[in-house]
Write a protein that holds these residues in place. Structure first.
Motif, mmCIF file in Angstrom:
data_model
loop_
_atom_site.group_PDB
_atom_site.id
_atom_site.type_symbol
_atom_site.label_atom_id
_atom_site.label_comp_id
_atom_site.label_asym_id
_atom_site.label_seq_id
_atom_site.Cartn_x
_atom_site.Cartn_y
_atom_site.Cartn_z
ATOM 1 N N ILE A 279 0.851 -1.201 0.000
ATOM 2 C CA ILE A 279 0.000 0.000 0.000
ATOM 3 C C ILE A 279 0.887 1.251 0.000
ATOM 4 C CG2 ILE A 279 -1.691 1.314 1.363
ATOM 5 C CD1 ILE A 279 -2.761 -1.407 2.419
ATOM 6 N N LEU A 280 1.899 1.249 0.863
ATOM 7 C CA LEU A 280 2.747 2.436 0.972
ATOM 8 C C LEU A 280 3.590 2.665 -0.286
ATOM 9 C CD1 LEU A 280 3.775 2.089 4.700
ATOM 10 C CD2 LEU A 280 2.440 3.946 3.704
ATOM 11 N N LYS A 281 3.937 1.587 -0.946
ATOM 12 C CA LYS A 281 4.730 1.738 -2.178
ATOM 13 C C LYS A 281 3.937 2.527 -3.223
ATOM 14 C CE LYS A 281 7.358 -0.681 -5.703
ATOM 15 N NZ LYS A 281 7.822 -1.941 -6.275
ATOM 16 N N GLN A 282 2.648 2.217 -3.334
ATOM 17 C CA GLN A 282 1.813 2.953 -4.308
ATOM 18 C C GLN A 282 1.771 4.445 -3.957
ATOM 19 O OE1 GLN A 282 -2.034 1.114 -4.100
ATOM 20 N NE2 GLN A 282 -1.287 -0.818 -4.904
ATOM 21 N N TYR A 283 1.606 4.729 -2.667
ATOM 22 C CA TYR A 283 1.585 6.132 -2.238
ATOM 23 C C TYR A 283 2.939 6.805 -2.483
ATOM 24 C CZ TYR A 283 -2.936 5.736 0.178
ATOM 25 O OH TYR A 283 -4.265 5.580 0.483
ATOM 26 N N ALA A 284 4.019 6.067 -2.202
ATOM 27 C CA ALA A 284 5.361 6.638 -2.382
ATOM 28 C C ALA A 284 5.575 7.001 -3.850
ATOM 29 C CB ALA A 284 6.415 5.639 -1.908
ATOM 30 N N GLN A 285 5.122 6.125 -4.745
ATOM 31 C CA GLN A 285 5.281 6.405 -6.177
ATOM 32 C C GLN A 285 4.462 7.636 -6.568
ATOM 33 O OE1 GLN A 285 4.310 3.154 -8.820
ATOM 34 N NE2 GLN A 285 5.447 4.127 -10.477
ATOM 35 N N TYR A 286 3.229 7.689 -6.079
ATOM 36 C CA TYR A 286 2.336 8.798 -6.411
ATOM 37 C C TYR A 286 2.907 10.137 -5.915
ATOM 38 C CZ TYR A 286 -1.659 11.919 -5.905
ATOM 39 O OH TYR A 286 -2.485 13.006 -5.939
ATOM 40 N N ILE A 287 3.373 10.129 -4.646
ATOM 41 C CA ILE A 287 3.716 11.410 -4.017
ATOM 42 C C ILE A 287 5.093 11.935 -4.452
ATOM 43 C CG2 ILE A 287 4.724 10.547 -1.847
ATOM 44 C CD1 ILE A 287 2.970 12.632 -0.408
ATOM 45 N N THR A 288 5.946 11.038 -4.962
ATOM 46 C CA THR A 288 7.273 11.495 -5.406
ATOM 47 C C THR A 288 7.284 11.781 -6.917
ATOM 48 O OG1 THR A 288 7.938 9.200 -5.678
ATOM 49 C CG2 THR A 288 8.594 10.270 -3.611
ATOM 50 N N GLU A 289 6.179 11.465 -7.587
ATOM 51 C CA GLU A 289 6.131 11.530 -9.053
ATOM 52 C C GLU A 289 6.582 12.903 -9.588
ATOM 53 O OE1 GLU A 289 5.478 8.993 -11.011
ATOM 54 O OE2 GLU A 289 5.534 10.131 -12.900
ATOM 55 N N LYS A 290 6.079 13.986 -8.959
ATOM 56 C CA LYS A 290 6.368 15.320 -9.499
ATOM 57 C C LYS A 290 7.759 15.822 -9.130
ATOM 58 C CE LYS A 290 1.916 17.575 -9.914
ATOM 59 N NZ LYS A 290 0.958 17.941 -8.902
ATOM 60 N N ASN A 291 8.116 15.691 -7.830
ATOM 61 C CA ASN A 291 9.316 16.393 -7.351
ATOM 62 C C ASN A 291 10.502 15.525 -7.002
ATOM 63 O OD1 ASN A 291 7.869 18.790 -7.520
ATOM 64 N ND2 ASN A 291 6.988 18.459 -5.488
ATOM 65 N N ASN A 292 10.282 14.235 -6.798
ATOM 66 C CA ASN A 292 11.404 13.422 -6.312
ATOM 67 C C ASN A 292 11.344 11.999 -6.859
ATOM 68 O OD1 ASN A 292 13.725 13.059 -4.945
ATOM 69 N ND2 ASN A 292 12.893 13.407 -2.900
ATOM 70 N N LYS A 293 11.127 11.935 -8.171
ATOM 71 C CA LYS A 293 10.936 10.622 -8.794
ATOM 72 C C LYS A 293 12.169 9.731 -8.607
ATOM 73 C CE LYS A 293 9.005 8.843 -13.059
ATOM 74 N NZ LYS A 293 8.574 9.108 -14.399
ATOM 75 N N ASN A 294 13.338 10.391 -8.626
ATOM 76 C CA ASN A 294 14.590 9.652 -8.500
ATOM 77 C C ASN A 294 14.649 8.845 -7.194
ATOM 78 O OD1 ASN A 294 17.294 9.047 -9.421
ATOM 79 N ND2 ASN A 294 17.953 10.284 -7.673
ATOM 80 N N LEU A 295 14.082 9.438 -6.135
ATOM 81 C CA LEU A 295 14.105 8.756 -4.832
ATOM 82 C C LEU A 295 13.315 7.450 -4.910
ATOM 83 C CD1 LEU A 295 15.181 9.313 -1.929
ATOM 84 C CD2 LEU A 295 12.886 10.096 -1.369
ATOM 85 N N PHE A 296 12.145 7.533 -5.521
ATOM 86 C CA PHE A 296 11.325 6.319 -5.648
ATOM 87 C C PHE A 296 12.026 5.282 -6.538
ATOM 88 C CE2 PHE A 296 8.303 3.645 -7.869
ATOM 89 C CZ PHE A 296 7.675 3.051 -6.785
ATOM 90 N N LEU A 297 12.615 5.749 -7.634
ATOM 91 C CA LEU A 297 13.282 4.813 -8.548
ATOM 92 C C LEU A 297 14.468 4.138 -7.866
ATOM 93 C CD1 LEU A 297 13.118 6.875 -11.877
ATOM 94 C CD2 LEU A 297 11.706 4.906 -11.206
ATOM 95 N N THR A 298 15.146 4.901 -6.999
ATOM 96 C CA THR A 298 16.278 4.324 -6.250
ATOM 97 C C THR A 298 15.764 3.232 -5.310
ATOM 98 O OG1 THR A 298 17.348 6.485 -6.344
ATOM 99 C CG2 THR A 298 18.257 4.905 -4.771
ATOM 100 N N ALA A 299 14.686 3.559 -4.606
ATOM 101 C CA ALA A 299 14.114 2.577 -3.680
ATOM 102 C C ALA A 299 13.662 1.330 -4.433
ATOM 103 C CB ALA A 299 12.944 3.204 -2.923
ATOM 104 N N ASN A 300 13.044 1.559 -5.573
ATOM 105 C CA ASN A 300 12.541 0.441 -6.367
ATOM 106 C C ASN A 300 13.681 -0.469 -6.823
ATOM 107 O OD1 ASN A 300 10.209 -0.756 -7.432
ATOM 108 N ND2 ASN A 300 10.758 -0.028 -9.484
ATOM 109 N N LYS A 301 14.787 0.147 -7.162
ATOM 110 C CA LYS A 301 15.960 -0.632 -7.592
ATOM 111 C C LYS A 301 16.523 -1.431 -6.407
ATOM 112 C CE LYS A 301 19.023 -1.983 -10.503
ATOM 113 N NZ LYS A 301 18.608 -2.835 -11.634
ATOM 114 N N ILE A 302 16.590 -0.774 -5.244
ATOM 115 C CA ILE A 302 17.082 -1.482 -4.040
ATOM 116 C C ILE A 302 16.186 -2.688 -3.776
ATOM 117 C CG2 ILE A 302 17.439 -1.295 -1.535
ATOM 118 C CD1 ILE A 302 18.026 1.724 -1.993
#
Ligand code: ACO
Length: 385
Positions: A279-302
């Protein structure tokens, strides 16, 4: 689970792993299927259709409230939500000197001073203390967040929901509907989780017939550690330090080489993907989409690398891996992530404590003595080496 070499010897279950120590109807964690339910309601259903107030009632009283029960419960929470001025003053004295979890633990303990029934242990008094603590927890954490950020406190706004009010008292503005939903969901999915370490602490304390303030002070102390609630702060710091998906492989290999635990991964009960993390992953993707997409992509890679490497050992992201990213994007300071966990978990702590005292049994396990059997000869201090 531990082992003892000789079968005649008593077995030591380190960390009480796998030991059933109580019966409960509050919540169920299915670690093999990756399911979590509160009193039979699936966490995904509650996150989509309910709200924190209703879930809190459900956990404590065992059924979904009807309209009258719901209205009365919400009114009780609202009328008990403010804090004595002395508690705000105590938090001011701690600002800049302690971790917010230290402040929260001390403030909850201090709250007992203002309750005439603070030492009562009968079920009715414990229920009254329980509801007061549920009501005051967002105000406490909101005040800690404001004061530790050098800002003035904001008193509870009676017009707002539990989650929106917590957001407002912490961040100084009313959330938009999506922010309110994310906050509410985060609190719901943290509300209860089996016999975890902090819940167990609360039960050990309440089993001595101590009062609810003492039980919750124990629980908060236990939640503080990095192997439990404190992992969310460290998970975000790790993702930020890794910085980009391209750095993830090397950084993770080095951490694994040093035998470091990767924060936000692994769980005593879940051997599959933690449903709360989904559930939180979906929110993290949504909320970082505009300003901090790199952070989510890094987490996703980890996550991808960790699952490739450790998935076969049952190590997957837990609730703490993505929660910090969501809280940070909403505007919360990193040190407040674990106190936010406490705002959600307060309902589970008190629900299980109230359930336990209905058929109380003092917790008193044993330890296997492996030290010197003696009797040793006592030497005066001036004769010792
Ligand atoms: N990173 C790397 N390896 C791990 C991790 C991890 N996060 N978690 C477990 N392992 C490995 C251990 O090194 C161990 O390997 P070994 O068998 O080769 O020695 C094996 O998996 C079992 O690990 P334990 O720590 O013994 O398992 P336990 O059930 O006691 O631990 C725990 C669960 C404490 C959550 C652990 O997974 C951990 O430390 N995770 C990191 C901290 C964390 O994210 N905590 C939050 C948990 S969720 C919550 O409390 C809200």
């Amino acid at each position: 689970m531990e082992k003892s070499g000789n079968s005649a010897e008593p077995v030591v279950y380190r960390g009480l792993e796998g030991i059933l120590a109580a019966e409960t109807k509050v919540g169920f964690v299915d670690g093999q299927e990756g399911r979590l339910s509160y009193r039979g309601y699936d966490i995904n259903t509650l996150a989509e259709q309910s709200n924190y107030e209703e879930v809190s009632y459900l956990l404590i009283y065992g059924h979904m409230p009807n309209q009258k029960e719901y209205t009365e419960y919400v009114e009780r929470l609202r009328s008990e939500s403010d804090l004595p001025e002395e508690v705000y003053d105590l938090i001011r004295k701690q600002a800049g000197k302690t971790h917010p979890m230290t402040s929260l633990r001390t403030a909850v303990s201090y709250l007992a001073t203002f309750d005439v029934k603070e030492s009562a242990s009968d079920p009715e008094s414990q229920e009254v203390m329980a509801v007061k603590l549920v009501a005051k927890m967002p105000t406490l954490v909101g005040a800690i967040h404001r004061i530790f950020s050098g800002k003035d406190i904001l008193k509870p706004d009676r017009e707002l929901s539990y989650a929106a009010n917590f957001f407002y008292m912490s961040l100084g503005r009313r959330p938009d509907p999506m922010e309110s939903k994310m906050m509410d969901t985060a609190l719901i999915i943290h509300a209860d989780h089996g016999m975890n370490a902090s819940t167990f602490s609360a039960l050990v304390t309440i089993s001595t017939m101590a009062d609810m303030y003492s039980a919750i002070t124990s629980a908060i102390s236990t939640l503080k550690g990095p192997l439990h609630g404190g992992a969310n702060e460290r998970a975000l710091m790790m993702i930020q330090a890794i910085g980009s998906p391209g750095n993830a492989e090397k950084a993770l290999s080095e951490m694994v080489e040093r035998k470091e635990k990767i924060m936000g991964f692994g769980h005593r009960v879940y051997k599959v993907y933690d449903p709360r993390a989904k559930i939180l992953k979906q929110y993290a993707q949504y909320i970082t989409e505009k300003n901090n997409k790199n952070l989510f992509l890094t987490a996703n890679k980890i996550e991808e690398l960790m699952i490739n490497r450790f998935g076969s050992k049952g190590i997957f992201p837990n609730v703490d891996f993505y929660s910090g990213m969501v809280y940070s994007a909403l505007g919360f300071k990193t040190e407040i992530f674990t106190p936010i966990f406490a705002v959600g978990r307060i309902s589970g702590w008190v629900a299980r404590s109230l359930e336990y005292i209905q058929d109380n049994k003092l917790f008193r396990p044993k330890a296997k003595y492996v030290g010197e059997k003696g009797p040793l000869k006592y030497k005066p201090i001036n004769e010792r080496d």
